[in-house]
Design a protein around this motif. Structure first.
Motif, PDB file in Angstrom:
ATOM      1  N   LYS A 110      -2.155   0.573  -4.923  1.00  0.00           N
ATOM      2  CA  LYS A 110      -3.530   0.652  -4.603  1.00  0.00           C
ATOM      3  C   LYS A 110      -4.208  -0.550  -4.900  1.00  0.00           C
ATOM      4  O   LYS A 110      -3.659  -1.463  -5.677  1.00  0.00           O
ATOM      5  N   LYS A 111      -5.467  -0.869  -4.130  1.00  0.00           N
ATOM      6  CA  LYS A 111      -6.097  -2.170  -4.552  1.00  0.00           C
ATOM      7  C   LYS A 111      -6.371  -2.359  -6.093  1.00  0.00           C
ATOM      8  O   LYS A 111      -6.135  -3.686  -6.547  1.00  0.00           O
ATOM      9  N   LYS A 112      -6.772  -1.391  -6.895  1.00  0.00           N
ATOM     10  CA  LYS A 112      -6.940  -1.610  -8.282  1.00  0.00           C
ATOM     11  C   LYS A 112      -5.621  -1.864  -8.854  1.00  0.00           C
ATOM     12  O   LYS A 112      -5.933  -2.740  -9.922  1.00  0.00           O
ATOM     13  N   GLN A 113      -4.476  -1.463  -8.450  1.00  0.00           N
ATOM     14  CA  GLN A 113      -3.381  -1.504  -9.186  1.00  0.00           C
ATOM     15  C   GLN A 113      -2.997  -3.192  -8.636  1.00  0.00           C
ATOM     16  O   GLN A 113      -2.265  -4.026  -9.645  1.00  0.00           O
ATOM     17  N   ARG A 114      -3.326  -3.707  -7.647  1.00  0.00           N
ATOM     18  CA  ARG A 114      -3.142  -4.968  -6.908  1.00  0.00           C
ATOM     19  C   ARG A 114      -3.857  -5.855  -7.827  1.00  0.00           C
ATOM     20  O   ARG A 114      -3.459  -7.383  -7.776  1.00  0.00           O
ATOM     21  N   GLN A 115      -4.819  -5.685  -8.441  1.00  0.00           N
ATOM     22  CA  GLN A 115      -5.909  -6.511  -9.026  1.00  0.00           C
ATOM     23  C   GLN A 115      -5.251  -6.874 -10.501  1.00  0.00           C
ATOM     24  O   GLN A 115      -5.893  -7.842 -11.252  1.00  0.00           O
ATOM     25  N   ASN A 116      -4.204  -6.202 -10.984  1.00  0.00           N
ATOM     26  CA  ASN A 116      -3.448  -6.650 -12.228  1.00  0.00           C
ATOM     27  C   ASN A 116      -2.762  -7.787 -12.280  1.00  0.00           C
ATOM     28  O   ASN A 116      -1.770  -7.879 -11.881  1.00  0.00           O
ATOM     29  N   ILE A 120       1.249  -9.459 -11.409  1.00  0.00           N
ATOM     30  CA  ILE A 120       1.589 -10.415 -10.455  1.00  0.00           C
ATOM     31  C   ILE A 120       2.538 -11.434 -11.163  1.00  0.00           C
ATOM     32  O   ILE A 120       3.492 -11.995 -10.401  1.00  0.00           O
ATOM     33  N   ASP A 121       2.019 -11.832 -12.226  1.00  0.00           N
ATOM     34  CA  ASP A 121       2.895 -12.983 -12.985  1.00  0.00           C
ATOM     35  C   ASP A 121       4.451 -12.317 -13.477  1.00  0.00           C
ATOM     36  O   ASP A 121       5.157 -13.123 -13.170  1.00  0.00           O
ATOM     37  N   GLU A 122       4.683 -11.155 -13.542  1.00  0.00           N
ATOM     38  CA  GLU A 122       5.807 -10.569 -13.669  1.00  0.00           C
ATOM     39  C   GLU A 122       6.792 -10.476 -12.543  1.00  0.00           C
ATOM     40  O   GLU A 122       7.851 -10.797 -12.591  1.00  0.00           O
ATOM     41  N   ILE A 123       5.727  -9.986 -11.583  1.00  0.00           N
ATOM     42  CA  ILE A 123       6.513 -10.250 -10.188  1.00  0.00           C
ATOM     43  C   ILE A 123       7.066 -11.551  -9.595  1.00  0.00           C
ATOM     44  O   ILE A 123       8.240 -11.805  -9.162  1.00  0.00           O
ATOM     45  N   ALA A 124       6.065 -12.462 -10.185  1.00  0.00           N
ATOM     46  CA  ALA A 124       6.465 -13.903  -9.561  1.00  0.00           C
ATOM     47  C   ALA A 124       7.546 -14.616 -10.504  1.00  0.00           C
ATOM     48  O   ALA A 124       8.660 -15.149 -10.086  1.00  0.00           O
ATOM     49  N   ALA A 125       7.772 -14.117 -11.664  1.00  0.00           N
ATOM     50  CA  ALA A 125       8.852 -14.408 -12.475  1.00  0.00           C
ATOM     51  C   ALA A 125      10.286 -13.918 -11.831  1.00  0.00           C
ATOM     52  O   ALA A 125      11.182 -14.456 -12.041  1.00  0.00           O
ATOM     53  N   THR A 126      10.052 -12.708 -11.412  1.00  0.00           N
ATOM     54  CA  THR A 126      11.290 -11.845 -10.876  1.00  0.00           C
ATOM     55  C   THR A 126      11.597 -12.831  -9.556  1.00  0.00           C
ATOM     56  O   THR A 126      13.014 -12.837  -9.346  1.00  0.00           O
ATOM     57  N   ILE A 127      10.689 -13.130  -8.953  1.00  0.00           N
ATOM     58  CA  ILE A 127      11.138 -13.660  -7.454  1.00  0.00           C
ATOM     59  C   ILE A 127      11.755 -15.262  -7.926  1.00  0.00           C
ATOM     60  O   ILE A 127      12.531 -15.348  -7.102  1.00  0.00           O
ATOM     61  N   ILE A 128      11.043 -15.782  -9.057  1.00  0.00           N
ATOM     62  CA  ILE A 128      11.682 -17.058  -9.097  1.00  0.00           C
ATOM     63  C   ILE A 128      13.434 -16.871  -9.662  1.00  0.00           C
ATOM     64  O   ILE A 128      14.238 -17.679  -9.314  1.00  0.00           O
ATOM     65  N   LEU A 129      13.655 -15.718 -10.539  1.00  0.00           N
ATOM     66  CA  LEU A 129      14.925 -15.391 -10.991  1.00  0.00           C
ATOM     67  C   LEU A 129      15.821 -14.958  -9.777  1.00  0.00           C
ATOM     68  O   LEU A 129      16.836 -15.811  -9.615  1.00  0.00           O
ATOM     69  N   GLN A 130      15.360 -14.467  -9.166  1.00  0.00           N
ATOM     70  CA  GLN A 130      16.082 -13.785  -7.896  1.00  0.00           C
ATOM     71  C   GLN A 130      16.527 -15.104  -7.056  1.00  0.00           C
ATOM     72  O   GLN A 130      17.724 -15.169  -6.618  1.00  0.00           O
TER      73      GLN A 130
END
Length: 135
Positions: A110-116, A120-130
């Motif tokens: 949801k929009k409120k969760q996407r504002q966290n 976003i930083d944690e997912i970005a680190a995951t993308i970098i690693l993958q």
């Protein structure tokens, strides 16, 4: 084998992701305040075996380093003094924050969760690693 750990370094927050021990799948670990990053890594390394650190390297579209690169360089220097035997690699992180945000949309957050921004930083680190493991 040991885990790989990736860092999406930011001025305020740093996203962290780790691989499984077979280095097949990247998973988000957490987000920490950047000023607490070295303390967090000390504790994590005491609990888990890590083979290598992958640090995101932010670049602009024209391939020049972004304004946060001097801060990342200073972090790597401190890290290398604290953990001299730990190898570090840099990985281009262009568009990872945008990809992370799109991943949040695609997964139905949801929009409120996407504002966290920490997520976003944690997912970005995951993308970098993958991306690193895929190359």
């Amino acid at each position: 084998m040991a885990r790989l750990l990736s860092i999406d370094y930011g001025k305020k927050r740093t996203g962290i992701a780790v691989s499984d021990e077979l280095q097949i799948i990247a998973s988000g670990l957490t987000t920490v305040d950047t000023d607490q990053l070295l303390d967090f890594l000390k504790k994590y390394f005491a609990a888990e075996k890590v083979e290598k650190i992958i640090v995101g390297e932010p670049k602009r579209l024209n391939n020049e380093p972004s304004e946060v690169v001097p801060l990342i360089d200073a972090f790597i220097e401190k890290f290398s003094k604290l953990f001299p035997s730990m190898p570090i690699e840099r990985m281009d992180e262009r568009f990872t924050s945008k990809m992370a945000f799109q991943t949040m949309i695609d997964s139905g957050l949801k929009k409120k969760q996407r504002q966290n921004k920490a997520l976003i930083d944690e997912i970005a680190a995951t993308i970098i690693l993958q991306d690193y493991m895929n190359k």
